[in-house]
Design a protein around this motif. Structure first.
Motif, mmCIF file in Angstrom:
data_model
loop_
_atom_site.group_PDB
_atom_site.id
_atom_site.type_symbol
_atom_site.label_atom_id
_atom_site.label_comp_id
_atom_site.label_asym_id
_atom_site.label_seq_id
_atom_site.Cartn_x
_atom_site.Cartn_y
_atom_site.Cartn_z
ATOM 1 N N LEU A 1 -5.793 -3.133 -0.841
ATOM 2 C CA LEU A 1 -4.859 -3.912 -0.026
ATOM 3 C C LEU A 1 -5.227 -3.845 1.459
ATOM 4 O O LEU A 1 -5.151 -4.843 2.181
ATOM 5 C CB LEU A 1 -3.434 -3.404 -0.246
ATOM 6 N N LEU A 2 -5.624 -2.662 1.905
ATOM 7 C CA LEU A 2 -6.037 -2.533 3.304
ATOM 8 C C LEU A 2 -7.344 -3.280 3.564
ATOM 9 O O LEU A 2 -7.546 -3.830 4.654
ATOM 10 C CB LEU A 2 -6.196 -1.050 3.657
ATOM 11 N N ALA B 1 0.835 -1.201 0.000
ATOM 12 C CA ALA B 1 0.000 0.000 0.000
ATOM 13 C C ALA B 1 0.872 1.256 0.000
ATOM 14 O O ALA B 1 0.595 2.228 -0.709
ATOM 15 C CB ALA B 1 -0.928 -0.001 1.218
ATOM 16 N N ARG B 2 1.930 1.228 0.793
ATOM 17 C CA ARG B 2 2.860 2.359 0.830
ATOM 18 C C ARG B 2 3.484 2.596 -0.547
ATOM 19 O O ARG B 2 3.590 3.734 -1.016
ATOM 20 C CB ARG B 2 3.959 2.086 1.869
ATOM 21 N N SER B 3 3.864 1.499 -1.210
ATOM 22 C CA SER B 3 4.501 1.627 -2.528
ATOM 23 C C SER B 3 3.516 2.132 -3.576
ATOM 24 O O SER B 3 3.908 2.825 -4.514
ATOM 25 C CB SER B 3 5.103 0.289 -2.962
ATOM 26 N N ARG B 4 2.228 1.795 -3.414
ATOM 27 C CA ARG B 4 1.222 2.264 -4.375
ATOM 28 C C ARG B 4 1.069 3.781 -4.352
ATOM 29 O O ARG B 4 0.656 4.382 -5.344
ATOM 30 C CB ARG B 4 -0.127 1.612 -4.065
ATOM 31 N N LEU B 5 1.358 4.396 -3.219
ATOM 32 C CA LEU B 5 1.189 5.844 -3.091
ATOM 33 C C LEU B 5 2.442 6.626 -3.485
ATOM 34 O O LEU B 5 2.391 7.858 -3.570
ATOM 35 C CB LEU B 5 0.801 6.198 -1.655
ATOM 36 N N ILE C 1 -4.374 5.223 -5.059
ATOM 37 C CA ILE C 1 -5.274 5.218 -3.905
ATOM 38 C C ILE C 1 -6.178 3.995 -3.942
ATOM 39 O O ILE C 1 -6.415 3.337 -2.918
ATOM 40 C CB ILE C 1 -6.105 6.509 -3.858
ATOM 41 N N ASP C 2 -6.705 3.674 -5.125
ATOM 42 C CA ASP C 2 -7.572 2.493 -5.241
ATOM 43 C C ASP C 2 -6.817 1.219 -4.862
ATOM 44 O O ASP C 2 -7.348 0.343 -4.171
ATOM 45 C CB ASP C 2 -8.108 2.379 -6.671
ATOM 46 N N ILE D 1 0.237 9.706 6.895
ATOM 47 C CA ILE D 1 -0.226 8.340 7.138
ATOM 48 C C ILE D 1 0.844 7.569 7.896
ATOM 49 O O ILE D 1 1.962 7.396 7.421
ATOM 50 C CB ILE D 1 -0.536 7.627 5.807
ATOM 51 N N ASN D 2 0.493 7.123 9.077
ATOM 52 C CA ASN D 2 1.397 6.330 9.912
ATOM 53 C C ASN D 2 1.017 4.862 9.749
ATOM 54 O O ASN D 2 -0.014 4.411 10.260
ATOM 55 C CB ASN D 2 1.281 6.766 11.380
ATOM 56 N N TYR D 3 1.850 4.117 9.037
ATOM 57 C CA TYR D 3 1.509 2.739 8.707
ATOM 58 C C TYR D 3 1.642 1.795 9.901
ATOM 59 O O TYR D 3 1.303 0.617 9.792
ATOM 60 C CB TYR D 3 2.371 2.255 7.546
#
Length: 219
Positions: A209-210, A40-44, A203-204, A106-108
């Motif tokens: 993933l989340l 998810a982090r890499s997607r952003l 974002i999608d 955003i704190n993962y």
């Protein structure tokens, strides 16, 4: 071995098996969470890079249009056009800064639900606020034309052409917003398509993933 002893042994073995299954489930959840969070982090990251580029473009435009209107303070048409484009450039810059701050905030390490809430705020900004920068060009293409024409040729856009198209642009801007909100109230699929395009695949992808983690937690 009597019946009570056999029952106690069976109960103890059953409890140990449950503990092992719970530990395995927790380990699987941890591994899944770490994998999905990193993805998810890499997607952003592309979105973040794009907004950094927008900051640079917005900064350059801000400087250019500021220098333009300062140099034409005695010519009202060029002055107003330069000021409008300067204001738009500042808005472009600030919009990118807001998105960068939302991504970086955003704190993962936080719970998945909290991360989803931050993504929701980012999604809202990209679908309901940032698009106004593009819609403004129903009108702003005329000040931009005036600035460029003045900058490269020293001439002005004809007054009649300018005012007629400003009127058309204002009507077009209002009509576009009205139509969008009407379709939004009806839940039309066109609105979903526009929102998906404005959100972007980053974002999608992160949201999906989340959602995987939430489903695993619930299941």
């Amino acid at each position: 071995m009597n019946a009570d002893t056999e029952f106690d042994t069976l109960r103890r073995e059953w409890r140990e098996m449950q503990d092992r299954l719970a530990a395995q489930q927790a380990l699987n959840l941890q591994l899944l969470t770490e994998n999905r969070i990193e993805r998810a982090r890499s997607r952003l990251r592309p979105l973040l890079a794009g907004q950094v580029l927008q900051v640079m473009v917005g900064g350059l435009c801000t400087v250019f249009f500021a220098r333009f209107w300062i140099a034409h303070m005695d010519e009202w048409r060029a002055l107003v056009s330069g000021l409008l484009m300067h204001g738009w450039s500042v808005a472009l810059l600030l919009s990118a800064v807001v998105e960068i701050l939302l991504v970086l905030r955003i704190n993962y390490a936080q719970p998945v639900l909290t991360i989803q809430k931050y993504l929701g705020v980012l999604q809202f900004w990209r679908t309901r606020r940032a698009p106004l920068l593009g819609l403004a060009f129903w009108v702003l293409w005329l000040p931009l034309m005036e600035v460029l024409l003045k900058y490269f040729t020293g001439a002005d856009v004809a007054a009649g052409f300018l005012w007629a198209n400003v009127a058309v642009g204002v009507v077009g801007f209002v009509a576009t917003l009205w139509m969008f909100r009407r379709l939004q109230r009806r839940g039309h699929r066109i609105v979903d398509a526009i929102d998906a395009d404005n959100r972007g695949c980053g974002i999608d992808g992160a949201t999906a993933l989340l959602a995987d983690i939430r489903r695993f937690e619930a299941g």
